[in-house]
Design a protein around this motif. Sequence first.
Motif, mmCIF file in Angstrom:
data_model
loop_
_atom_site.group_PDB
_atom_site.id
_atom_site.type_symbol
_atom_site.label_atom_id
_atom_site.label_comp_id
_atom_site.label_asym_id
_atom_site.label_seq_id
_atom_site.Cartn_x
_atom_site.Cartn_y
_atom_site.Cartn_z
ATOM 1 N N GLU A 15 -2.218 -2.373 -2.941
ATOM 2 C CA GLU A 15 -1.618 -1.053 -3.136
ATOM 3 C C GLU A 15 -2.683 0.019 -3.296
ATOM 4 O OE1 GLU A 15 1.337 -0.992 -6.143
ATOM 5 O OE2 GLU A 15 2.544 -2.556 -5.201
ATOM 6 N N ALA A 16 -3.796 -0.316 -3.958
ATOM 7 C CA ALA A 16 -4.893 0.645 -4.092
ATOM 8 C C ALA A 16 -5.504 0.948 -2.728
ATOM 9 C CB ALA A 16 -5.946 0.102 -5.050
ATOM 10 N N GLU A 17 -5.659 -0.082 -1.889
ATOM 11 C CA GLU A 17 -6.191 0.131 -0.551
ATOM 12 C C GLU A 17 -5.251 0.988 0.293
ATOM 13 O OE1 GLU A 17 -9.249 -1.234 1.191
ATOM 14 O OE2 GLU A 17 -9.603 -0.802 -0.929
ATOM 15 N N LEU A 18 -3.942 0.714 0.187
ATOM 16 C CA LEU A 18 -2.979 1.524 0.941
ATOM 17 C C LEU A 18 -3.074 2.985 0.542
ATOM 18 C CD1 LEU A 18 0.174 -0.802 0.826
ATOM 19 C CD2 LEU A 18 -1.406 -0.469 2.735
ATOM 20 N N ALA A 19 -3.228 3.238 -0.758
ATOM 21 C CA ALA A 19 -3.339 4.622 -1.215
ATOM 22 C C ALA A 19 -4.625 5.262 -0.698
ATOM 23 C CB ALA A 19 -3.299 4.670 -2.740
ATOM 24 N N LEU A 36 -6.269 4.557 1.964
ATOM 25 C CA LEU A 36 -6.228 4.730 3.421
ATOM 26 C C LEU A 36 -5.038 5.572 3.872
ATOM 27 C CD1 LEU A 36 -7.194 1.097 4.508
ATOM 28 C CD2 LEU A 36 -8.671 3.103 4.293
ATOM 29 N N ARG A 37 -4.291 6.097 2.920
ATOM 30 C CA ARG A 37 -3.134 6.948 3.206
ATOM 31 C C ARG A 37 -2.132 6.251 4.128
ATOM 32 N NH1 ARG A 37 -7.386 10.644 3.700
ATOM 33 N NH2 ARG A 37 -7.108 10.941 5.944
ATOM 34 N N LEU A 38 -1.908 4.982 3.844
ATOM 35 C CA LEU A 38 -0.881 4.209 4.532
ATOM 36 C C LEU A 38 0.372 4.172 3.658
ATOM 37 C CD1 LEU A 38 -2.992 1.229 5.895
ATOM 38 C CD2 LEU A 38 -1.832 2.980 7.253
ATOM 39 N N PRO A 39 1.548 3.885 4.251
ATOM 40 C CA PRO A 39 2.795 3.863 3.467
ATOM 41 C C PRO A 39 2.685 2.942 2.259
ATOM 42 C CG PRO A 39 3.284 3.762 5.786
ATOM 43 C CD PRO A 39 1.798 3.645 5.672
ATOM 44 N N ARG A 40 3.185 3.391 1.132
ATOM 45 C CA ARG A 40 3.137 2.644 -0.120
ATOM 46 C C ARG A 40 4.548 2.242 -0.529
ATOM 47 N NH1 ARG A 40 0.010 6.427 -4.162
ATOM 48 N NH2 ARG A 40 0.027 4.525 -5.423
ATOM 49 N N PRO A 41 4.689 1.379 -1.554
ATOM 50 C CA PRO A 41 6.026 0.938 -1.971
ATOM 51 C C PRO A 41 6.952 2.075 -2.349
ATOM 52 C CG PRO A 41 4.347 -0.434 -2.961
ATOM 53 C CD PRO A 41 3.625 0.686 -2.285
ATOM 54 N N ARG A 69 -10.854 1.395 9.349
ATOM 55 C CA ARG A 69 -10.592 0.744 8.069
ATOM 56 C C ARG A 69 -9.121 0.363 7.954
ATOM 57 N NH1 ARG A 69 -12.204 4.815 3.766
ATOM 58 N NH2 ARG A 69 -11.518 3.136 2.373
ATOM 59 N N ARG A 70 -8.232 1.204 8.444
ATOM 60 C CA ARG A 70 -6.804 0.883 8.421
ATOM 61 C C ARG A 70 -6.519 -0.372 9.233
ATOM 62 N NH1 ARG A 70 -4.174 6.883 9.567
ATOM 63 N NH2 ARG A 70 -3.964 7.537 7.367
ATOM 64 N N GLU A 71 -7.115 -0.434 10.422
ATOM 65 C CA GLU A 71 -6.858 -1.591 11.280
ATOM 66 C C GLU A 71 -7.356 -2.874 10.623
ATOM 67 O OE1 GLU A 71 -7.747 -3.274 15.762
ATOM 68 O OE2 GLU A 71 -9.065 -1.785 14.853
ATOM 69 N N ILE A 72 -8.542 -2.817 10.010
ATOM 70 C CA ILE A 72 -9.087 -4.007 9.356
ATOM 71 C C ILE A 72 -8.161 -4.470 8.239
ATOM 72 C CG2 ILE A 72 -10.950 -4.822 7.870
ATOM 73 C CD1 ILE A 72 -12.873 -3.164 9.583
ATOM 74 N N LEU A 73 -7.640 -3.520 7.445
ATOM 75 C CA LEU A 73 -6.722 -3.901 6.372
ATOM 76 C C LEU A 73 -5.464 -4.547 6.935
ATOM 77 C CD1 LEU A 73 -5.872 -3.972 3.405
ATOM 78 C CD2 LEU A 73 -4.929 -1.667 3.701
ATOM 79 N N LEU A 74 -4.912 -3.976 8.022
ATOM 80 C CA LEU A 74 -3.704 -4.555 8.615
ATOM 81 C C LEU A 74 -3.960 -5.975 9.099
ATOM 82 C CD1 LEU A 74 -2.316 -1.508 10.649
ATOM 83 C CD2 LEU A 74 -1.533 -2.365 8.435
ATOM 84 N N GLN A 75 -5.134 -6.198 9.717
ATOM 85 C CA GLN A 75 -5.428 -7.534 10.210
ATOM 86 C C GLN A 75 -5.664 -8.511 9.053
ATOM 87 O OE1 GLN A 75 -4.708 -7.872 13.066
ATOM 88 N NE2 GLN A 75 -4.894 -5.789 13.890
ATOM 89 N N LEU A 95 6.610 -0.122 8.075
ATOM 90 C CA LEU A 95 5.477 0.564 8.689
ATOM 91 C C LEU A 95 5.519 0.388 10.192
ATOM 92 C CD1 LEU A 95 2.648 1.920 8.570
ATOM 93 C CD2 LEU A 95 1.700 -0.361 8.432
ATOM 94 N N HIS A 96 5.337 1.485 10.909
ATOM 95 C CA HIS A 96 5.153 1.432 12.357
ATOM 96 C C HIS A 96 3.751 1.947 12.636
ATOM 97 C CE1 HIS A 96 9.406 0.746 13.596
ATOM 98 N NE2 HIS A 96 9.559 1.151 12.361
ATOM 99 N N GLY A 97 2.837 1.059 13.007
ATOM 100 C CA GLY A 97 1.473 1.465 13.286
ATOM 101 C C GLY A 97 1.024 0.887 14.598
ATOM 102 N N VAL A 98 -0.262 0.691 14.793
ATOM 103 C CA VAL A 98 -0.725 0.220 16.075
ATOM 104 C C VAL A 98 -1.841 -0.790 15.961
ATOM 105 C CG1 VAL A 98 -1.762 0.952 18.196
ATOM 106 C CG2 VAL A 98 -0.194 2.383 17.000
#
Length: 501
Positions: A382-386, A388-393, A413-419, A456-459
């Motif tokens: 959750e800290a990483e999502l915040a 990286l400004r990705l959707p949070r709970p 960095r976003r892509e690495i977290l998603l993977q 989340l809809h990302g790429v």
Amino acid sequence: MTAREETATRTTARTAARTAAPAARAEPYLIGIRHHSPALAVAVPRLLAAADAEVVCVELPADFQPWLPYLADPRTVAPVALSGAYEDGRLRLYPLADFSPELAAIRWARDRGAEVICCDLPLAAPQWSSLPPGAAGGTAGVDVEELWDRTVEALAPGSPPEAVRRAALDFGRALRREEAARAGVAPGDLAREAHMRRVLAAREGRRVAAVVGALHAPALAEGGAPGEGEETGSDTAPEPGAGPPVVTSLVPYAFALLDPRSGYPAGIRAPRWRQAVLDADGDPDRIRDAAARFLTELCREIRSSGDTAGTGEAVEALRLACDLGTLCGLPAPGRGEFLEAVTSVLGRGRSPDRELGAVLVGSARGHLAPGTPRSGLGPWVEAELAALRLPRPTDPGARDLRLTPLRSALDARREILLQRLRECGVGYAEPVEVAAAGEGSAVTGQEGVGVPVVPLHGVAHRGGEELACGSSGRGCRCLRVHACHDRDHPRTAGPAHLAYR
């Protein structure tokens, strides 16, 4: 009286005396249960009140003792789960729903100010190694869950709590006798029971109630259960030895994860049905009303699948379920009668499994009370999502994103977290095919375990330099994200370079 009749009478009296032994004992007051039993969850608070218990011992490992105040907090919404994680990756999970007798006992103790003790072996004890998580659900080809449902659950509505208690203890003694005759009681179970007896003996002189599995209740009764392979004298067994450290936590859970199809070894069928039985509070009429509501929902699901099902079919299915219950001498239709009626009337001889799953499993999710300590990957993610400004709970709904990881350090960095999340098995996002020209794939939200679900809809596809995203989930299909395996690119190293502990 003939000799045969006299022998039969003596045998019956002897059996009744032995099955009544745990129920007749005053100290401790034994309540044999089966996990996730709504019949016992209804009866337990009444039984504890009648016993005026000062101490309530519940069959949970001693490691979970610090979590009891958070588990009993009125703001904690079940289902939740207590978990114990070993250094080698093993995990022991103890899900608790409103219809779990252990949780009912803990809540009763909270309201009455009684002490609650987790009386099972600590998870670090080596004896657990002989007991796989979610121990077997059958004995000698018998479906124990179904047998419990027939002999305890289905007969419980409208019965006095003491009658339900005695039926559960009787079931446990019969199951233990069968297990002892077949292969003997597992050494791990014997060690657990010896530990439970020590815990109970330490509270001697107080009004103690023990809420334990029905299988273990005979071993905790005075004198144990001699002659049934329980190896009397196990009270002198050594104290549990030191083992690998275990990290415990309390996490939100979901009805879908209670279902056996989720991979939970001790999974239960139809959690929504069990919740409805609990909500009915033992009233047969309210159980029939719940069956009618489920049939209405089921007809709606069947119609959405393109088949026909209307009021007439629902009425006939309810009538058949109630008639089957009457023929079986039940106060209300049980889950078995409900499923028989659904298969016969709505499924026309075939069980509508997909529609039944949607109705009887449901999507209920629990959450923890504010201030509950958190552990594991959840807070870190959750800290990483915040960051990286990705959707949070706390962000509702789905979101479409366009990422360009070769041009943007933030997107990389976003892509690495998603993977990383994907490789860890955290269902935060999944790649889907996109129909737009020149685009590769998108990431769309999916429920998962480990962190709160965030749509989340990302790429995540690198057809060229740009990472494209789709704006809708239409025509989606799951596929691997090939970019994460491009180990020659320093920004998108494959999962082998992104190891977690």
